[in-house]
Design a protein around this motif. Structure first.
Motif, PDB file in Angstrom:
ATOM      1  N   ARG A  54      30.873 -90.981  24.826  1.00 41.41           N
ATOM      2  CA  ARG A  54      31.173 -89.868  23.923  1.00 41.41           C
ATOM      3  C   ARG A  54      32.558 -89.297  24.230  1.00 41.41           C
ATOM      4  O   ARG A  54      33.353 -89.035  23.328  1.00 41.41           O
ATOM      5  N   HIS A  55      32.858 -89.125  25.518  1.00 37.71           N
ATOM      6  CA  HIS A  55      34.158 -88.588  25.911  1.00 37.71           C
ATOM      7  C   HIS A  55      35.288 -89.571  25.601  1.00 37.71           C
ATOM      8  O   HIS A  55      36.393 -89.155  25.252  1.00 37.71           O
ATOM      9  N   TYR A  56      34.989 -90.874  25.717  1.00 38.04           N
ATOM     10  CA  TYR A  56      35.993 -91.891  25.359  1.00 38.04           C
ATOM     11  C   TYR A  56      36.370 -91.769  23.884  1.00 38.04           C
ATOM     12  O   TYR A  56      37.557 -91.753  23.528  1.00 38.04           O
ATOM     13  N   PHE A  57      35.373 -91.657  23.021  1.00 35.73           N
ATOM     14  CA  PHE A  57      35.656 -91.551  21.588  1.00 35.73           C
ATOM     15  C   PHE A  57      36.383 -90.240  21.259  1.00 35.73           C
ATOM     16  O   PHE A  57      37.259 -90.214  20.405  1.00 35.73           O
ATOM     17  N   ARG A  58      36.013 -89.178  21.943  1.00 36.38           N
ATOM     18  CA  ARG A  58      36.650 -87.883  21.674  1.00 36.38           C
ATOM     19  C   ARG A  58      38.091 -87.847  22.185  1.00 36.38           C
ATOM     20  O   ARG A  58      39.004 -87.432  21.454  1.00 36.38           O
ATOM     21  N   ASN A  59      38.314 -88.263  23.425  1.00 31.60           N
ATOM     22  CA  ASN A  59      39.605 -88.062  24.072  1.00 31.60           C
ATOM     23  C   ASN A  59      40.594 -89.206  23.880  1.00 31.60           C
ATOM     24  O   ASN A  59      41.806 -88.981  23.851  1.00 31.60           O
ATOM     25  N   GLU A  60      40.093 -90.446  23.747  1.00 33.22           N
ATOM     26  CA  GLU A  60      41.004 -91.582  23.576  1.00 33.22           C
ATOM     27  C   GLU A  60      41.101 -92.026  22.125  1.00 33.22           C
ATOM     28  O   GLU A  60      42.182 -92.335  21.629  1.00 33.22           O
ATOM     29  N   ARG A  61      39.956 -92.051  21.421  1.00 38.45           N
ATOM     30  CA  ARG A  61      39.962 -92.464  20.017  1.00 38.45           C
ATOM     31  C   ARG A  61      40.185 -91.287  19.068  1.00 38.45           C
ATOM     32  O   ARG A  61      40.360 -91.492  17.867  1.00 38.45           O
ATOM     33  N   LYS A  62      40.145 -90.060  19.614  1.00 34.54           N
ATOM     34  CA  LYS A  62      40.359 -88.836  18.825  1.00 34.54           C
ATOM     35  C   LYS A  62      39.388 -88.737  17.651  1.00 34.54           C
ATOM     36  O   LYS A  62      39.749 -88.296  16.556  1.00 34.54           O
ATOM     37  N   LEU A  63      38.152 -89.132  17.884  1.00 31.50           N
ATOM     38  CA  LEU A  63      37.120 -89.076  16.856  1.00 31.50           C
ATOM     39  C   LEU A  63      36.517 -87.680  16.821  1.00 31.50           C
ATOM     40  O   LEU A  63      36.092 -87.148  17.849  1.00 31.50           O
ATOM     41  N   ALA A  64      36.474 -87.073  15.646  1.00 30.91           N
ATOM     42  CA  ALA A  64      35.914 -85.728  15.498  1.00 30.91           C
ATOM     43  C   ALA A  64      34.416 -85.733  15.772  1.00 30.91           C
ATOM     44  O   ALA A  64      33.737 -86.762  15.633  1.00 30.91           O
ATOM     45  N   GLY A  65      33.898 -84.575  16.145  1.00 28.12           N
ATOM     46  CA  GLY A  65      32.482 -84.468  16.486  1.00 28.12           C
ATOM     47  C   GLY A  65      31.557 -84.932  15.384  1.00 28.12           C
ATOM     48  O   GLY A  65      30.510 -85.536  15.646  1.00 28.12           O
ATOM     49  N   LYS A  66      31.904 -84.684  14.118  1.00 26.38           N
ATOM     50  CA  LYS A  66      31.040 -85.075  13.003  1.00 26.38           C
ATOM     51  C   LYS A  66      30.932 -86.587  12.867  1.00 26.38           C
ATOM     52  O   LYS A  66      30.016 -87.097  12.215  1.00 26.38           O
ATOM     53  N   ASN A  67      31.858 -87.330  13.473  1.00 27.04           N
ATOM     54  CA  ASN A  67      31.845 -88.798  13.421  1.00 27.04           C
ATOM     55  C   ASN A  67      31.403 -89.433  14.734  1.00 27.04           C
ATOM     56  O   ASN A  67      31.311 -90.657  14.825  1.00 27.04           O
ATOM     57  N   ASN A  68      31.147 -88.599  15.733  1.00 29.70           N
ATOM     58  CA  ASN A  68      30.907 -89.078  17.098  1.00 29.70           C
ATOM     59  C   ASN A  68      29.506 -88.653  17.551  1.00 29.70           C
ATOM     60  O   ASN A  68      29.347 -87.631  18.208  1.00 29.70           O
ATOM     61  N   HIS A  69      28.507 -89.441  17.195  1.00 27.45           N
ATOM     62  CA  HIS A  69      27.117 -89.113  17.527  1.00 27.45           C
ATOM     63  C   HIS A  69      26.614 -90.046  18.625  1.00 27.45           C
ATOM     64  O   HIS A  69      26.123 -91.141  18.354  1.00 27.45           O
ATOM     65  N   ILE A  70      26.758 -89.621  19.860  1.00 26.56           N
ATOM     66  CA  ILE A  70      26.273 -90.393  21.010  1.00 26.56           C
ATOM     67  C   ILE A  70      25.281 -89.534  21.766  1.00 26.56           C
ATOM     68  O   ILE A  70      25.616 -88.440  22.227  1.00 26.56           O
ATOM     69  N   LYS A  71      24.049 -90.027  21.921  1.00 27.47           N
ATOM     70  CA  LYS A  71      22.990 -89.234  22.542  1.00 27.47           C
ATOM     71  C   LYS A  71      22.496 -89.864  23.835  1.00 27.47           C
ATOM     72  O   LYS A  71      22.424 -91.080  23.961  1.00 27.47           O
ATOM     73  N   GLY A  72      22.157 -88.997  24.782  1.00 24.81           N
ATOM     74  CA  GLY A  72      21.498 -89.439  25.994  1.00 24.81           C
ATOM     75  C   GLY A  72      19.991 -89.421  25.773  1.00 24.81           C
ATOM     76  O   GLY A  72      19.416 -88.351  25.586  1.00 24.81           O
ATOM     77  N   TYR A  73      19.365 -90.588  25.755  1.00 25.53           N
ATOM     78  CA  TYR A  73      17.918 -90.677  25.526  1.00 25.53           C
ATOM     79  C   TYR A  73      17.112 -90.453  26.809  1.00 25.53           C
ATOM     80  O   TYR A  73      15.952 -90.093  26.754  1.00 25.53           O
ATOM     81  N   TRP A  74      17.735 -90.712  27.960  1.00 25.21           N
ATOM     82  CA  TRP A  74      17.007 -90.576  29.219  1.00 25.21           C
ATOM     83  C   TRP A  74      18.008 -90.459  30.359  1.00 25.21           C
ATOM     84  O   TRP A  74      19.196 -90.667  30.176  1.00 25.21           O
ATOM     85  N   ARG A  75      17.502 -90.076  31.551  1.00 24.78           N
ATOM     86  CA  ARG A  75      18.358 -89.922  32.720  1.00 24.78           C
ATOM     87  C   ARG A  75      17.952 -90.916  33.803  1.00 24.78           C
ATOM     88  O   ARG A  75      16.762 -91.045  34.112  1.00 24.78           O
ATOM     89  N   LEU A  76      18.935 -91.563  34.383  1.00 29.46           N
ATOM     90  CA  LEU A  76      18.669 -92.566  35.418  1.00 29.46           C
ATOM     91  C   LEU A  76      17.992 -91.977  36.635  1.00 29.46           C
ATOM     92  O   LEU A  76      17.158 -92.593  37.278  1.00 29.46           O
ATOM     93  N   ASP A  77      18.313 -90.702  36.950  1.00 29.96           N
ATOM     94  CA  ASP A  77      17.782 -90.089  38.159  1.00 29.96           C
ATOM     95  C   ASP A  77      16.439 -89.398  37.940  1.00 29.96           C
ATOM     96  O   ASP A  77      15.944 -88.711  38.801  1.00 29.96           O
ATOM     97  N   LYS A  78      15.838 -89.597  36.742  1.00 28.97           N
ATOM     98  CA  LYS A  78      14.550 -88.981  36.463  1.00 28.97           C
ATOM     99  C   LYS A  78      13.608 -89.999  35.861  1.00 28.97           C
ATOM    100  O   LYS A  78      14.013 -90.915  35.157  1.00 28.97           O
ATOM    101  N   LYS A  79      12.312 -89.815  36.135  1.00 29.32           N
ATOM    102  CA  LYS A  79      11.322 -90.654  35.469  1.00 29.32           C
ATOM    103  C   LYS A  79      11.228 -90.207  34.018  1.00 29.32           C
ATOM    104  O   LYS A  79      11.327 -89.055  33.702  1.00 29.32           O
ATOM    105  N   HIS A  80      11.047 -91.182  33.125  1.00 32.21           N
ATOM    106  CA  HIS A  80      11.053 -90.840  31.705  1.00 32.21           C
ATOM    107  C   HIS A  80      10.007 -91.645  30.955  1.00 32.21           C
ATOM    108  O   HIS A  80       9.360 -92.491  31.535  1.00 32.21           O
TER     109      HIS A  80
END
Length: 374
Positions: A348-374
């Motif tokens: 998400r940060h790559y698209f925002r800061n390097e590709r300059k993609l606006a938030g409305k075009n940049n939908h990246i979600k965290g579905y789970w966390r590696l350090d937690k059971k899910h």
């Protein structure tokens, strides 16, 4: 507008703004109506967050242009907690169920393996399932019910009164707990709930007038709570969900879109592609810790001329490997992704800061966390 304190971690602030604006429009609207004391407000967007509160742009039928609305935080703590409190307080004041809190009940009518680590539950719902199921998800309670629930009509206002008392008590507790204890409380409230995607909805037999049947595909792995829950389920098992949510991906209808998904998000990705209508073929990046899980798509028909890339590797390297691949692609206008939280943040940060993609075009979600059971 008076001077407010700028938040130092701009990426963190923008992550929260994008998340709320993309996925919680209903909650944001109720916040604006409540704190703006105007139920005619029909649109609200967070345009900035400060240490002291959030700045919204709102609109109502009486105004031709958007209006500024600053809402001061009422807690001391994490930004997400403070916005959550504003939402909960707003819903309580308007006596509306918070976060689409509608309980649903389902019967498991079949269980099968669609790939080595993906279990398919065929479910029958008490109410029709959505026709547009792309990315639609239910927050399933990881328990089994012993018998079908009996729905009773309550003609008194007793339940409403109790609910109102609970809301007021909960708000008082939230406001006076420390950040650490508040986070623990919220975690305990949701510890037995997991979001799983409705892979497909369909009619069967005498139910041709409505889509009462569906597939829910669950990625099972080790001894995670979700895996243990699925293992207990059999034909005839009764299960329930506490919440439901739709996915926001209208931005994918035009321009060069790239979709990124790990094993846990394969069902959501497949659902989105089922309804694909963008004339430009998508770029699809599939991530797996074990290549055997790519078998989920063995019989799937992707959109014509889709450019499919596969990355196999340990989870904590997937974010960087994906970015390395993305750097080789020239034209990228829209992105949707769902994967492990830290990897999602990197991309998400790559698209925002390097590709300059606006938030409305940049939908990246965290579905789970590696350090937690899910």
């Amino acid at each position: 507008m008076k001077h407010f304190t700028t938040i130092k971690d701009q990426d963190r602030k923008l992550d929260i703004m994008d998340h709320v604006n993309q996925d919680h429009h209903k909650e944001l609207l109720i916040i604006a109506q409540t704190y703006g004391k105007n139920n005619a407000i029909h649109d609200a967007v967070i345009v900035d967050i400060y240490e002291e509160g959030i700045l919204l742009h709102t609109q109502d039928p009486s105004s031709a242009s958007k209006q500024d609305l600053f809402i001061q935080f009422e807690l001391k703590g994490d930004l997400e907690e403070q916005i959550l409190y504003l939402a909960y307080n707003s819903f309580a004041k308007q006596k509306i169920e918070f976060s689409n809190n509608a309980k649903q009940f389902f019967e498991v009518i079949a269980k099968s393996q669609v790939s080595p680590n993906m279990t398919r539950l065929t479910i029958k719902s008490q109410t029709p399932l959505p026709e547009y199921y792309a990315g639609y998800a239910y927050g399933f309670i990881l328990k089994l019910l012993e018998k079908a629930p009996v729905v009773q009509t309550n003609t008194s206002n007793q339940s409403g009164t109790l609910k109102n008392l609970f809301d007021r008590g909960f708000l008082w507790v939230m406001k006076h707990l420390s950040t650490q204890k508040r986070q623990k409380l919220m975690k305990n409230m949701n510890k037995d709930v997991r979001l799983y995607t409705l892979r497909q909805a369909f009619a069967s037999g005498s139910d041709e007038q409505g889509l009462y049947f569906g597939y829910v595909d669950v990625f099972t792995h080790g001894t995670s709570p979700g895996s243990q829950w699925v293992q207990q389920l059999n034909t005839g098992s009764l299960i329930s969900s506490r919440t439901e949510t739709d996915d926001k991906h209208d931005h994918l209808h035009e321009g060069q879109a790239v979709l990124i998904a790990d094993e846990t998000a394969f069902p959501a990705l497949a659902g989105i592609l089922d309804f694909w209508k963008n004339p430009i073929p998508p770029i699809i990046i599939l991530l797996c810790a074990d290549e055997v899980d790519f078998a989920y798509f063995d019989d799937y028909v992707f959109p014509e001329k889709a450019n499919i890339k596969k990355i196999t590797g340990i989870v904590n390297e997937q974010g960087q490997k994906t970015i390395e691949l993305l750097r080789l692609l020239t034209q990228l206008d829209q992105v949707w992704g769902a994967l492990e939280n830290n990897a999602a943040k990197q991309i998400r940060h790559y698209f925002r800061n390097e590709r300059k993609l606006a938030g409305k075009n940049n939908h990246i979600k965290g579905y789970w966390r590696l350090d937690k059971k899910h």
